[in-house]
Design a protein around this motif. Structure first.
Motif, PDB file in Angstrom:
ATOM      1  N   ARG A  25      52.059  32.927  39.017  1.00  0.00           N
ATOM      2  CA  ARG A  25      52.580  34.568  39.801  1.00  0.00           C
ATOM      3  C   ARG A  25      53.657  34.508  38.964  1.00  0.00           C
ATOM      4  N   ARG A  26      54.866  33.281  39.186  1.00  0.00           N
ATOM      5  CA  ARG A  26      55.882  33.450  38.599  1.00  0.00           C
ATOM      6  C   ARG A  26      55.690  33.428  37.136  1.00  0.00           C
ATOM      7  N   LEU A  27      54.978  32.289  36.686  1.00  0.00           N
ATOM      8  CA  LEU A  27      54.906  32.265  35.490  1.00  0.00           C
ATOM      9  C   LEU A  27      54.477  33.875  34.622  1.00  0.00           C
ATOM     10  N   ASP A  28      54.687  34.910  35.191  1.00  0.00           N
ATOM     11  CA  ASP A  28      53.694  36.646  34.404  1.00  0.00           C
ATOM     12  C   ASP A  28      52.030  35.790  33.873  1.00  0.00           C
ATOM     13  N   ILE A  29      51.489  35.086  34.540  1.00  0.00           N
ATOM     14  CA  ILE A  29      49.982  35.124  34.384  1.00  0.00           C
ATOM     15  C   ILE A  29      49.756  35.827  35.444  1.00  0.00           C
ATOM     16  N   ASN A  30      49.182  36.741  34.473  1.00  0.00           N
ATOM     17  CA  ASN A  30      48.632  37.908  35.904  1.00  0.00           C
ATOM     18  C   ASN A  30      47.223  37.729  36.722  1.00  0.00           C
ATOM     19  N   TYR A  31      46.359  36.781  35.687  1.00  0.00           N
ATOM     20  CA  TYR A  31      44.987  37.004  37.057  1.00  0.00           C
ATOM     21  C   TYR A  31      44.801  35.950  35.892  1.00  0.00           C
ATOM     22  N   LEU A  32      44.410  35.005  37.049  1.00  0.00           N
ATOM     23  CA  LEU A  32      43.129  33.029  36.148  1.00  0.00           C
ATOM     24  C   LEU A  32      42.176  33.538  37.264  1.00  0.00           C
ATOM     25  N   VAL A  33      41.259  33.243  35.503  1.00  0.00           N
ATOM     26  CA  VAL A  33      39.833  32.842  35.931  1.00  0.00           C
ATOM     27  C   VAL A  33      39.105  31.762  36.124  1.00  0.00           C
ATOM     28  N   ASN A  34      39.074  31.515  37.658  1.00  0.00           N
ATOM     29  CA  ASN A  34      38.020  30.860  37.526  1.00  0.00           C
ATOM     30  C   ASN A  34      36.833  30.249  36.997  1.00  0.00           C
ATOM     31  N   SER A  35      36.481  29.228  37.519  1.00  0.00           N
ATOM     32  CA  SER A  35      35.498  28.756  36.779  1.00  0.00           C
ATOM     33  C   SER A  35      34.332  27.623  37.863  1.00  0.00           C
ATOM     34  N   VAL A  36      33.598  28.593  38.196  1.00  0.00           N
ATOM     35  CA  VAL A  36      33.078  27.662  39.434  1.00  0.00           C
ATOM     36  C   VAL A  36      31.844  27.069  39.072  1.00  0.00           C
ATOM     37  N   THR A  37      31.685  25.896  38.379  1.00  0.00           N
ATOM     38  CA  THR A  37      30.725  25.441  38.462  1.00  0.00           C
ATOM     39  C   THR A  37      29.518  24.660  38.929  1.00  0.00           C
ATOM     40  N   SER A  38      30.113  24.854  40.699  1.00  0.00           N
ATOM     41  CA  SER A  38      28.506  24.445  41.325  1.00  0.00           C
ATOM     42  C   SER A  38      28.291  25.570  42.320  1.00  0.00           C
ATOM     43  N   LEU A  39      27.150  25.810  42.688  1.00  0.00           N
ATOM     44  CA  LEU A  39      26.104  26.610  43.022  1.00  0.00           C
ATOM     45  C   LEU A  39      26.680  26.890  44.493  1.00  0.00           C
ATOM     46  N   ASN A  40      26.487  25.399  45.328  1.00  0.00           N
ATOM     47  CA  ASN A  40      27.280  25.000  46.593  1.00  0.00           C
ATOM     48  C   ASN A  40      28.892  26.356  47.295  1.00  0.00           C
ATOM     49  N   LYS A  41      29.529  26.051  45.552  1.00  0.00           N
ATOM     50  CA  LYS A  41      30.739  27.002  46.304  1.00  0.00           C
ATOM     51  C   LYS A  41      31.049  28.100  45.842  1.00  0.00           C
ATOM     52  N   TRP A  42      30.161  28.938  44.971  1.00  0.00           N
ATOM     53  CA  TRP A  42      30.073  30.354  44.266  1.00  0.00           C
ATOM     54  C   TRP A  42      30.040  31.683  45.287  1.00  0.00           C
ATOM     55  N   GLU A  43      29.479  30.904  47.103  1.00  0.00           N
ATOM     56  CA  GLU A  43      29.912  32.213  48.214  1.00  0.00           C
ATOM     57  C   GLU A  43      31.612  31.834  48.544  1.00  0.00           C
ATOM     58  N   SER A  44      31.456  30.320  49.188  1.00  0.00           N
ATOM     59  CA  SER A  44      33.126  30.298  49.328  1.00  0.00           C
ATOM     60  C   SER A  44      33.847  31.017  48.829  1.00  0.00           C
ATOM     61  N   GLU A  45      33.611  30.312  47.161  1.00  0.00           N
ATOM     62  CA  GLU A  45      35.106  31.357  46.432  1.00  0.00           C
ATOM     63  C   GLU A  45      35.136  33.176  46.516  1.00  0.00           C
ATOM     64  N   LEU A  46      33.564  33.047  46.583  1.00  0.00           N
ATOM     65  CA  LEU A  46      33.550  34.753  46.242  1.00  0.00           C
ATOM     66  C   LEU A  46      34.694  35.156  48.076  1.00  0.00           C
ATOM     67  N   ASN A  47      34.530  34.297  48.571  1.00  0.00           N
ATOM     68  CA  ASN A  47      34.858  34.799  50.449  1.00  0.00           C
ATOM     69  C   ASN A  47      36.603  35.002  50.434  1.00  0.00           C
ATOM     70  N   LEU A  48      36.954  33.835  49.550  1.00  0.00           N
ATOM     71  CA  LEU A  48      38.608  34.345  49.505  1.00  0.00           C
ATOM     72  C   LEU A  48      39.371  35.504  48.800  1.00  0.00           C
ATOM     73  N   ILE A  49      40.897  35.788  49.534  1.00  0.00           N
ATOM     74  CA  ILE A  49      41.372  36.915  49.103  1.00  0.00           C
ATOM     75  C   ILE A  49      42.179  36.488  48.430  1.00  0.00           C
ATOM     76  N   GLU A  50      42.239  36.492  47.054  1.00  0.00           N
ATOM     77  CA  GLU A  50      42.865  36.228  46.181  1.00  0.00           C
ATOM     78  C   GLU A  50      43.138  37.103  44.892  1.00  0.00           C
ATOM     79  N   PRO A  51      43.992  38.056  44.804  1.00  0.00           N
ATOM     80  CA  PRO A  51      43.379  39.312  43.701  1.00  0.00           C
ATOM     81  C   PRO A  51      43.893  39.505  42.936  1.00  0.00           C
ATOM     82  N   ASN A  52      44.193  38.385  42.378  1.00  0.00           N
ATOM     83  CA  ASN A  52      45.125  37.472  41.026  1.00  0.00           C
ATOM     84  C   ASN A  52      44.020  36.404  40.359  1.00  0.00           C
TER      85      ASN A  52
END
Length: 108
Positions: A25-52
């Motif tokens: 955010r400080r470096l003006d990278i407005n969005y990060l696209v987190n590549s989630v490569t484990s089916l076991n982590k998909w749901e937990s990633e969706l539940n995180l509150i991280e707007p960017n």
């Protein structure tokens, strides 16, 4: 600016994830696209509150031999309804470390 491929949910980055997101955010990278490569982590990633932090859901080619394809596809369809999921990713051919065979990777 957008980082279209990062792995915030992989060790060791997951331990310092908050500081990475704040620094971006400080470096003006407005969005990060987190590549989630484990089916076991998909749901937990969706539940995180991280707007960017947006998500690309996929299965790494090194792991395709260990998955139930029909279950994976069904879960992918369920989770892609989220506005945070902007891509299906980490799908392709990989022969770097663990050779799962191209025929299995091609099917997936």
């Amino acid at each position: 600016m957008v980082d279209i491929h990062c792995h915030l949910s992989h060790p060791p980055l997951e331990q310092i994830r908050d500081s990475i997101v704040k620094k971006c955010r400080r470096l003006d990278i407005n969005y990060l696209v987190n590549s989630v490569t484990s089916l076991n982590k998909w749901e937990s990633e969706l539940n995180l509150i991280e707007p960017n932090v947006l998500l690309s859901l996929g299965i790494h080619p090194q792991s395709v031999k260990d998955i139930d394809y029909s279950y994976w596809l069904n879960q992918l369809e369920n989770f892609t309804d989220s506005s945070r999921v902007v891509a299906v990713g980490e799908i392709g051919f990989d022969k770097y470390k663990f050779n799962t065979g191209y025929s299995v990777q091609e099917k997936i």
